[in-house]
Design a protein around this motif. Structure first.
Motif, mmCIF file in Angstrom:
data_model
loop_
_atom_site.group_PDB
_atom_site.id
_atom_site.type_symbol
_atom_site.label_atom_id
_atom_site.label_comp_id
_atom_site.label_asym_id
_atom_site.label_seq_id
_atom_site.Cartn_x
_atom_site.Cartn_y
_atom_site.Cartn_z
ATOM 1 N N MET A 38 0.812 -1.175 -0.070
ATOM 2 C CA MET A 38 -0.225 -0.169 -0.021
ATOM 3 C C MET A 38 0.837 1.268 -0.163
ATOM 4 N N LYS A 39 0.648 2.126 -0.846
ATOM 5 C CA LYS A 39 1.180 3.337 -1.036
ATOM 6 C C LYS A 39 0.883 4.284 0.199
ATOM 7 N N ASN A 40 1.694 4.874 0.967
ATOM 8 C CA ASN A 40 1.369 5.859 2.054
ATOM 9 C C ASN A 40 0.751 5.578 2.841
ATOM 10 N N SER A 41 1.128 4.478 3.907
ATOM 11 C CA SER A 41 0.159 4.114 4.989
ATOM 12 C C SER A 41 -0.136 5.294 6.004
ATOM 13 N N TYR A 42 -0.887 5.109 6.555
ATOM 14 C CA TYR A 42 -1.387 6.319 7.783
ATOM 15 C C TYR A 42 -0.183 6.625 8.525
ATOM 16 N N GLY A 43 0.612 5.621 9.018
ATOM 17 C CA GLY A 43 1.749 5.759 9.778
ATOM 18 C C GLY A 43 2.936 6.753 9.076
ATOM 19 N N ASP A 44 3.179 6.221 7.525
ATOM 20 C CA ASP A 44 4.245 7.224 6.924
ATOM 21 C C ASP A 44 3.532 8.388 6.602
ATOM 22 N N LEU A 45 2.123 8.582 6.620
ATOM 23 C CA LEU A 45 1.761 10.188 6.385
ATOM 24 C C LEU A 45 2.120 10.866 7.761
ATOM 25 N N LEU A 46 1.938 10.201 8.841
ATOM 26 C CA LEU A 46 2.091 10.820 9.982
ATOM 27 C C LEU A 46 3.461 11.331 10.367
ATOM 28 N N ARG A 47 4.594 10.465 9.759
ATOM 29 C CA ARG A 47 5.766 10.798 9.713
ATOM 30 C C ARG A 47 6.128 11.837 8.954
ATOM 31 N N GLU A 48 5.643 12.004 7.534
ATOM 32 C CA GLU A 48 5.836 13.108 6.654
ATOM 33 C C GLU A 48 5.257 14.370 7.046
ATOM 34 N N ALA A 49 3.988 14.232 7.781
ATOM 35 C CA ALA A 49 3.670 15.514 8.570
ATOM 36 C C ALA A 49 4.474 16.128 9.475
ATOM 37 N N GLN A 50 5.018 15.111 10.407
ATOM 38 C CA GLN A 50 5.921 15.505 11.405
ATOM 39 C C GLN A 50 7.282 16.093 10.717
ATOM 40 N N SER A 51 7.462 15.703 9.816
ATOM 41 C CA SER A 51 8.740 16.161 9.009
ATOM 42 C C SER A 51 8.790 17.476 8.320
ATOM 43 N N MET A 52 7.400 17.760 8.082
ATOM 44 C CA MET A 52 7.000 19.082 7.556
ATOM 45 C C MET A 52 6.794 20.077 8.660
ATOM 46 N N GLY A 53 6.765 19.740 9.901
ATOM 47 C CA GLY A 53 6.541 20.572 11.131
ATOM 48 C C GLY A 53 5.065 20.911 11.272
ATOM 49 N N LEU A 54 4.337 19.876 10.763
ATOM 50 C CA LEU A 54 2.970 19.922 11.133
ATOM 51 C C LEU A 54 2.697 19.333 12.216
ATOM 52 N N GLN A 55 1.537 19.398 13.138
ATOM 53 C CA GLN A 55 0.768 18.729 14.099
ATOM 54 C C GLN A 55 -0.482 17.939 13.568
ATOM 55 N N VAL A 56 -0.834 16.747 13.819
ATOM 56 C CA VAL A 56 -1.906 16.064 13.472
ATOM 57 C C VAL A 56 -2.454 15.644 14.902
ATOM 58 N N VAL A 57 -3.864 15.998 14.690
ATOM 59 C CA VAL A 57 -4.628 15.793 16.047
ATOM 60 C C VAL A 57 -6.227 15.256 15.309
ATOM 61 N N GLU A 58 -6.918 14.439 16.326
ATOM 62 C CA GLU A 58 -8.101 14.108 15.853
ATOM 63 C C GLU A 58 -9.256 14.885 16.615
ATOM 64 N N GLY A 59 -10.201 15.172 16.177
ATOM 65 C CA GLY A 59 -11.272 16.043 16.680
ATOM 66 C C GLY A 59 -12.593 15.841 16.049
ATOM 67 N N THR A 60 -13.516 16.620 15.996
ATOM 68 C CA THR A 60 -14.760 16.482 15.087
ATOM 69 C C THR A 60 -14.755 17.625 14.292
ATOM 70 N N ILE A 61 -15.104 17.434 13.022
ATOM 71 C CA ILE A 61 -14.992 18.292 11.927
ATOM 72 C C ILE A 61 -16.768 18.355 11.585
ATOM 73 N N THR A 62 -17.193 19.442 11.561
ATOM 74 C CA THR A 62 -18.487 19.468 10.989
ATOM 75 C C THR A 62 -18.779 19.737 9.514
ATOM 76 N N GLY A 63 -19.806 19.458 9.040
ATOM 77 C CA GLY A 63 -19.833 19.600 7.812
ATOM 78 C C GLY A 63 -19.587 18.390 7.002
ATOM 79 N N ASP A 64 -19.202 18.174 5.555
ATOM 80 C CA ASP A 64 -18.866 17.251 4.812
ATOM 81 C C ASP A 64 -17.462 17.039 4.561
ATOM 82 N N HIS A 65 -16.577 17.613 5.304
ATOM 83 C CA HIS A 65 -15.139 17.517 5.303
ATOM 84 C C HIS A 65 -14.564 16.467 6.435
ATOM 85 N N LEU A 66 -13.484 15.637 5.773
ATOM 86 C CA LEU A 66 -12.876 14.575 6.724
ATOM 87 C C LEU A 66 -11.843 15.252 7.456
#
Length: 140
Positions: free
Chosen positions: A1-29
């Motif tokens: 599988m290309k780009n597992s969730y773990g791979d993507l979390l590491r990519e985000a971290q390497s870009m200086g991004l924080q990833v959190v889970e929360g509640t998104i309203t509307g039709d966005h994920l």
């Protein structure tokens, strides 16, 4: 599988991004907040949706870093982000195999490739509408 969730979390971290889970309203994920360098993924969605949402928001972050938000219409940037998301998450050879196996049923193909039906529909649109993909000289 290309780009597992773990791979993507590491990519985000390497870009200086924080990833959190929360509640998104509307039709966005998911949602990208450039000022806070924060990606929020809706915690109520399934693993395939989380993977797609995280890849999508990482691409938005890349586009922001490149300054596309200053010159590109938001609708065009969203379409570009969807296209890039699909191409990063789906190996076209694996897609072709799944399409044959599941008789082009987007729901079964999405499940097999661990993505959303929307990503599969984007891949189908790309394959149907890009001229170079129809040229036999580029077949693999």
């Amino acid at each position: 599988m290309k780009n597992s969730y773990g791979d993507l979390l590491r990519e985000a971290q390497s870009m200086g991004l924080q990833v959190v889970e929360g509640t998104i309203t509307g039709d966005h994920l998911g949602h990208y907040d450039h000022e806070r360098r924060l990606i929020t993924i809706d915690g109520r969605i399934n693993d395939n949706q989380k993977r797609v949402a995280l890849q999508h928001e990482i691409i938005h972050a890349e586009h922001f870093r490149l300054g596309m938000n200053r010159w590109m219409d938001p609708v065009a940037e969203e379409a570009k982000t969807r296209r890039e998301t699909a191409l990063r998450l789906v190996d076209l050879r694996e897609y072709a195999q799944a399409e044959q196996t599941y008789e082009a049923c987007p729901f079964k193909i999405a499940n097999e490739l661990h993505v959303t039906v929307g990503v599969i529909k984007d891949i189908q649109d790309i394959l149907e509408n890009e001229p170079f993909r129809r040229n036999p000289a580029y077949a693999y």
